[in-house]
Motif scaffolding. Structure first.
Motif, PDB file in Angstrom:
ATOM      1  N   ILE A  84     137.874 -44.321   3.359  1.00  0.00           N
ATOM      2  CA  ILE A  84     138.297 -45.725   3.457  1.00  0.00           C
ATOM      3  C   ILE A  84     137.119 -46.674   3.268  1.00  0.00           C
ATOM      4  O   ILE A  84     137.225 -47.703   2.616  1.00  0.00           O
ATOM      5  CB  ILE A  84     138.939 -46.010   4.840  1.00  0.00           C
ATOM      6  CG1 ILE A  84     140.042 -44.998   5.154  1.00  0.00           C
ATOM      7  CG2 ILE A  84     139.453 -47.440   4.925  1.00  0.00           C
ATOM      8  CD1 ILE A  84     141.242 -45.078   4.253  1.00  0.00           C
ATOM      9  N   ASP A  85     136.006 -46.306   3.871  1.00  0.00           N
ATOM     10  CA  ASP A  85     134.810 -47.159   3.887  1.00  0.00           C
ATOM     11  C   ASP A  85     133.609 -46.385   3.335  1.00  0.00           C
ATOM     12  O   ASP A  85     132.924 -45.693   4.090  1.00  0.00           O
ATOM     13  CB  ASP A  85     134.540 -47.625   5.319  1.00  0.00           C
ATOM     14  CG  ASP A  85     133.285 -48.474   5.437  1.00  0.00           C
ATOM     15  OD1 ASP A  85     132.731 -48.861   4.385  1.00  0.00           O
ATOM     16  OD2 ASP A  85     132.862 -48.765   6.573  1.00  0.00           O
ATOM     17  N   LYS A 130     140.116 -48.687  11.099  1.00  0.00           N
ATOM     18  CA  LYS A 130     140.005 -48.341   9.682  1.00  0.00           C
ATOM     19  C   LYS A 130     141.020 -47.297   9.240  1.00  0.00           C
ATOM     20  O   LYS A 130     141.639 -47.424   8.175  1.00  0.00           O
ATOM     21  CB  LYS A 130     138.585 -47.835   9.379  1.00  0.00           C
ATOM     22  CG  LYS A 130     137.527 -48.916   9.349  1.00  0.00           C
ATOM     23  CD  LYS A 130     137.702 -49.818   8.131  1.00  0.00           C
ATOM     24  CE  LYS A 130     136.584 -50.829   8.013  1.00  0.00           C
ATOM     25  NZ  LYS A 130     136.734 -51.685   6.815  1.00  0.00           N
ATOM     26  N   LEU A 131     141.196 -46.243  10.033  1.00  0.00           N
ATOM     27  CA  LEU A 131     142.062 -45.141   9.605  1.00  0.00           C
ATOM     28  C   LEU A 131     143.534 -45.424   9.870  1.00  0.00           C
ATOM     29  O   LEU A 131     144.403 -44.976   9.109  1.00  0.00           O
ATOM     30  CB  LEU A 131     141.664 -43.842  10.315  1.00  0.00           C
ATOM     31  CG  LEU A 131     140.247 -43.315  10.074  1.00  0.00           C
ATOM     32  CD1 LEU A 131     140.097 -41.936  10.700  1.00  0.00           C
ATOM     33  CD2 LEU A 131     139.897 -43.277   8.593  1.00  0.00           C
ATOM     34  N   GLN A 228     150.711 -40.306  11.583  1.00  0.00           N
ATOM     35  CA  GLN A 228     150.016 -41.554  11.882  1.00  0.00           C
ATOM     36  C   GLN A 228     150.751 -42.412  12.899  1.00  0.00           C
ATOM     37  O   GLN A 228     150.225 -43.410  13.360  1.00  0.00           O
ATOM     38  CB  GLN A 228     149.801 -42.349  10.585  1.00  0.00           C
ATOM     39  CG  GLN A 228     148.933 -41.613   9.575  1.00  0.00           C
ATOM     40  CD  GLN A 228     148.441 -42.522   8.472  1.00  0.00           C
ATOM     41  OE1 GLN A 228     148.408 -43.725   8.614  1.00  0.00           O
ATOM     42  NE2 GLN A 228     148.035 -41.934   7.372  1.00  0.00           N
ATOM     43  N   PHE A 229     151.983 -42.052  13.227  1.00  0.00           N
ATOM     44  CA  PHE A 229     152.738 -42.847  14.186  1.00  0.00           C
ATOM     45  C   PHE A 229     152.226 -42.601  15.606  1.00  0.00           C
ATOM     46  O   PHE A 229     151.925 -41.479  15.987  1.00  0.00           O
ATOM     47  CB  PHE A 229     154.229 -42.520  14.118  1.00  0.00           C
ATOM     48  CG  PHE A 229     154.891 -43.020  12.863  1.00  0.00           C
ATOM     49  CD1 PHE A 229     154.489 -44.207  12.271  1.00  0.00           C
ATOM     50  CD2 PHE A 229     155.916 -42.303  12.273  1.00  0.00           C
ATOM     51  CE1 PHE A 229     155.099 -44.677  11.116  1.00  0.00           C
ATOM     52  CE2 PHE A 229     156.529 -42.758  11.111  1.00  0.00           C
ATOM     53  CZ  PHE A 229     156.118 -43.953  10.543  1.00  0.00           C
ATOM     54  N   GLN A 308     146.082 -32.770   7.693  1.00  0.00           N
ATOM     55  CA  GLN A 308     147.206 -33.659   7.394  1.00  0.00           C
ATOM     56  C   GLN A 308     146.728 -35.039   6.963  1.00  0.00           C
ATOM     57  O   GLN A 308     147.353 -35.688   6.125  1.00  0.00           O
ATOM     58  CB  GLN A 308     148.119 -33.791   8.609  1.00  0.00           C
ATOM     59  CG  GLN A 308     149.048 -32.612   8.828  1.00  0.00           C
ATOM     60  CD  GLN A 308     150.142 -32.958   9.825  1.00  0.00           C
ATOM     61  OE1 GLN A 308     149.917 -33.706  10.766  1.00  0.00           O
ATOM     62  NE2 GLN A 308     151.311 -32.416   9.615  1.00  0.00           N
ATOM     63  N   PHE A 309     145.633 -35.498   7.556  1.00  0.00           N
ATOM     64  CA  PHE A 309     145.101 -36.798   7.156  1.00  0.00           C
ATOM     65  C   PHE A 309     144.603 -36.751   5.718  1.00  0.00           C
ATOM     66  O   PHE A 309     144.901 -37.649   4.926  1.00  0.00           O
ATOM     67  CB  PHE A 309     143.965 -37.220   8.086  1.00  0.00           C
ATOM     68  CG  PHE A 309     143.305 -38.515   7.652  1.00  0.00           C
ATOM     69  CD1 PHE A 309     143.831 -39.729   8.056  1.00  0.00           C
ATOM     70  CD2 PHE A 309     142.206 -38.494   6.819  1.00  0.00           C
ATOM     71  CE1 PHE A 309     143.265 -40.922   7.635  1.00  0.00           C
ATOM     72  CE2 PHE A 309     141.614 -39.693   6.393  1.00  0.00           C
ATOM     73  CZ  PHE A 309     142.143 -40.903   6.805  1.00  0.00           C
TER      74      PHE A 309
END
Length: 315
Positions: A84-85, A130-131, A228-229, A308-309
């Motif tokens: 992401i960064d 961020k994630l 992610q929930f 999974q991420f």
């Protein structure tokens, strides 16, 4: 369908990692190839170092296991941040843990009653923002009990020790991504059920559709973002759960719950030597079986959640 190799294997290839990062950066940066080239080896090294820590943690005695598993997961999460960064870490403010623990354990201390506190700066709030696009409340305290009771693989041992659980499993319906929960399974009075349903609706991600039927609740959950929930929990065996007490579930995905619990245990094992030694060798409370089981769960599930991420399910 051919089973995909785990991330720890795939990201041993710098070329694969570079292509992976480039694809992630295309939507955000004008020169994604340059960004990917710049941070490719940092990404690979975070993965590799995390794997070394984790592999040693699996083999280590209980006395030092939490520290090794914590640093292993921390390195994997730093690799996740680079997707992401690409400039992480841009400042020293994101290098601290981002959590704090009570420094001295009081007389009669119990692990499940202990708390961890969110800090304004550091790795944890940065990961959360961020994630997962979640801003934590600085100074808020979370009990270990609320973290552990909302882990699917901990339900059996917690019920055996305390005769209670924190999660209720959902039944899979015939249509994909659709689940059913019989109201009788909750064993709530009507006003308790109405409060539970209101909390579930209030806390659910907008993509989750909850329908109240006569004898059951129907829930539609998109699979590609299931992990992610904050409200939903999924076991490694594929069973999906909702919390029995939604107000107690931490507002963070399970991956960061593992970070929080491993942080707390690593701090105890490093700085609360007397209590840690008594725990391991005196067998005097329920803390030891809970912690032992938790570490067993996390050393299997943390890599599963990270995988999974990196490679979320598309179907």
């Amino acid at each position: 369908m051919v089973k995909q190799p785990p991330f720890t294997t795939l990201f041993q290839s710098a070329d694969f990692a570079k292509n992976y990062l480039t694809n992630h950066y295309k939507a955000y940066f004008t020169h994604p190839e340059e960004k990917a080239y710049k941070c490719c080896y940092s990404f690979v090294y975070y993965i590799e170092l995390g794997s070394h820590y984790f592999d040693q943690g699996k083999r280590a005695p209980l006395s030092i296991k939490p520290v090794l598993l914590f640093y292993g997961l921390s390195n994997w999460l730093k690799a996740a941040l680079l997707t992401i960064d690409p400039d992480y870490p841009a400042t020293t403010q994101v290098l601290a843990h981002g959590l704090s623990a009570r420094k001295r354990k009081k007389q009669g201390y119990e692990f499940l009653s202990d708390e961890v506190r969110y800090q304004k700066e550091g790795l944890f709030p940065y990961l959360s923002s961020k994630l997962f696009n979640i801003k934590q409340v600085t100074g808020e305290k979370i009990k270990m009990r609320h973290l552990l009771f909302n882990i699917p693989e901990m339900q059996t041992i917690l019920f055996s020790l305390f005769n209670e659980t924190g999660l209720v499993p959902l039944n899979v319906m015939t249509d994909p991504d659709n689940y059913l929960l019989k109201k009788a399974r909750l064993n709530f009075k009507d006003h308790e059920f109405q409060r539970w349903l209101r909390l579930v609706n209030d806390l659910s991600d907008p993509n989750i559709i909850v329908q109240n039927k006569e004898e059951s609740i129907h829930i539609k959950i998109p699979p590609e973002t299931l992990s992610q929930f904050c409200l939903i929990r999924a076991s490694m065996s594929g069973i999906v759960y909702l919390p029995r007490y939604p107000e107690e579930i931490p507002r963070t995905p399970e991956l960061l719950v593992h970070y929080m619990l491993l942080y707390q245990l690593s701090m105890i094992c490093r700085y609360e030597t007397e209590w840690w030694g008594d725990l391991i060798y005196s067998f005097s409370s329920n803390d030891l079986p809970v912690i032992t089981k938790w570490l067993e769960v996390s050393q299997s599930k943390s890599p599963w959640l990270i995988n999974q991420f990196f490679f979320p399910k598309k179907e």
